[in-house]
Write an enzyme that holds these catalytic residues in place. Sequence first.
Site, PDB file in Angstrom:
ATOM      1  N   THR A 180      10.706 -29.040  23.053  1.00  0.00           N
ATOM      2  CA  THR A 180      10.855 -28.164  24.296  1.00  0.00           C
ATOM      3  C   THR A 180      11.721 -27.031  24.140  1.00  0.00           C
ATOM      4  O   THR A 180      11.348 -26.075  24.917  1.00  0.00           O
ATOM      5  CB  THR A 180      11.790 -29.067  25.384  1.00  0.00           C
ATOM      6  OG1 THR A 180      12.825 -29.637  24.710  1.00  0.00           O
ATOM      7  CG2 THR A 180      10.760 -30.316  25.982  1.00  0.00           C
ATOM      8  N   LYS A 232      18.104 -32.976  26.774  1.00  0.00           N
ATOM      9  CA  LYS A 232      17.410 -32.043  26.068  1.00  0.00           C
ATOM     10  C   LYS A 232      16.785 -30.876  26.957  1.00  0.00           C
ATOM     11  O   LYS A 232      16.375 -29.789  26.563  1.00  0.00           O
ATOM     12  CB  LYS A 232      16.275 -32.598  25.103  1.00  0.00           C
ATOM     13  CG  LYS A 232      15.014 -33.410  25.943  1.00  0.00           C
ATOM     14  CD  LYS A 232      13.909 -32.484  26.457  1.00  0.00           C
ATOM     15  CE  LYS A 232      13.174 -33.236  27.125  1.00  0.00           C
ATOM     16  NZ  LYS A 232      11.985 -32.563  27.750  1.00  0.00           N
TER      17      LYS A 232
END
Length: 317
Positions: free
Chosen positions: A240, A183
């Site tokens: 994020t 990620k």
Amino acid sequence: MTGAAIGVAGAGAFGVALAVALARDGTTVRLWGREAGLAARRESLRLPGVRLPEAVEVAENVSALAESGPILLAMPMQALRGFLAAEGRDLLASDLVACCKGIDLETLVGPAEVMQAAGARGAVAVLTGPSFAADIARGLPTALTLACAGPQGKALQHALSTAALRLYRTEDVIGAELGGALKNVIAIAAGVVAGAGLGESARAALVTRGYAEMARLAEAMGARPETLAGLSGLGDLILTCTSPQSRNFAHGAALGAGRVPVAATVEGVATARAAVRLAAAKKIEVPVAAMVARLVEAEIGVGEAVTALMSRPLKQE
């Protein structure tokens, strides 16, 4: 394990935040880090404004943590193997919980295998998921994934959970590791899109295709699909890729805007290179990771990267 002090190796923002959160709940915490003067100041330079509670004991040397119960290894992924070889040998009999996200560039394995290769004799676990150190330190509600393949996972889950820090347990260590690692790569790409002013539609498409890429590679490595759809994968990806608090997103945004990124630990930079190598070994296409790997190495510019992604062959979703 009940009543035992918890050790934290690493006094960066995340290590300090975890120490503060656990101590606030009444647990004795032994914290070790390289920052000079931390014991006297009771405040880390990495997390200004956050005072260490009295229950946090600042250890003078890392071997003091061996007297604790479980030990949280809160350091960058690329530093973990070297730390265990050079300074962490006294800790290998304890239950170890890695709090880093990434893939070791030299060995192409995650933190659990790094700890095992170092000779860990206790439980080996990974703590990952959507979280910012500042939120944890402030006592804001946070949910994380604790990945542990051994029978000690349940005890660790209870030892490390607090009123504001809720841990979900999984035995899929590979899935949790890869979700947390990959990620960061997609977050850099999302930052590039934002920094270049390409619009929210482009970011949504990038994150969606990035998630598909994460799942494809993780499943090829043996991860369970449901793990990637959980906190350590999709949950962390959402956080994020949407917040400038993310160092990976901020790094990408600087690249996208044509600025020099601020020097800091950005795990997605090394992970992008590692992911490309893993994907090649598995004969899997990872166009977003490949684009990020070339961008951070300044092999291509933002315009060229966007053109490359948009000109890929049309296919069924």
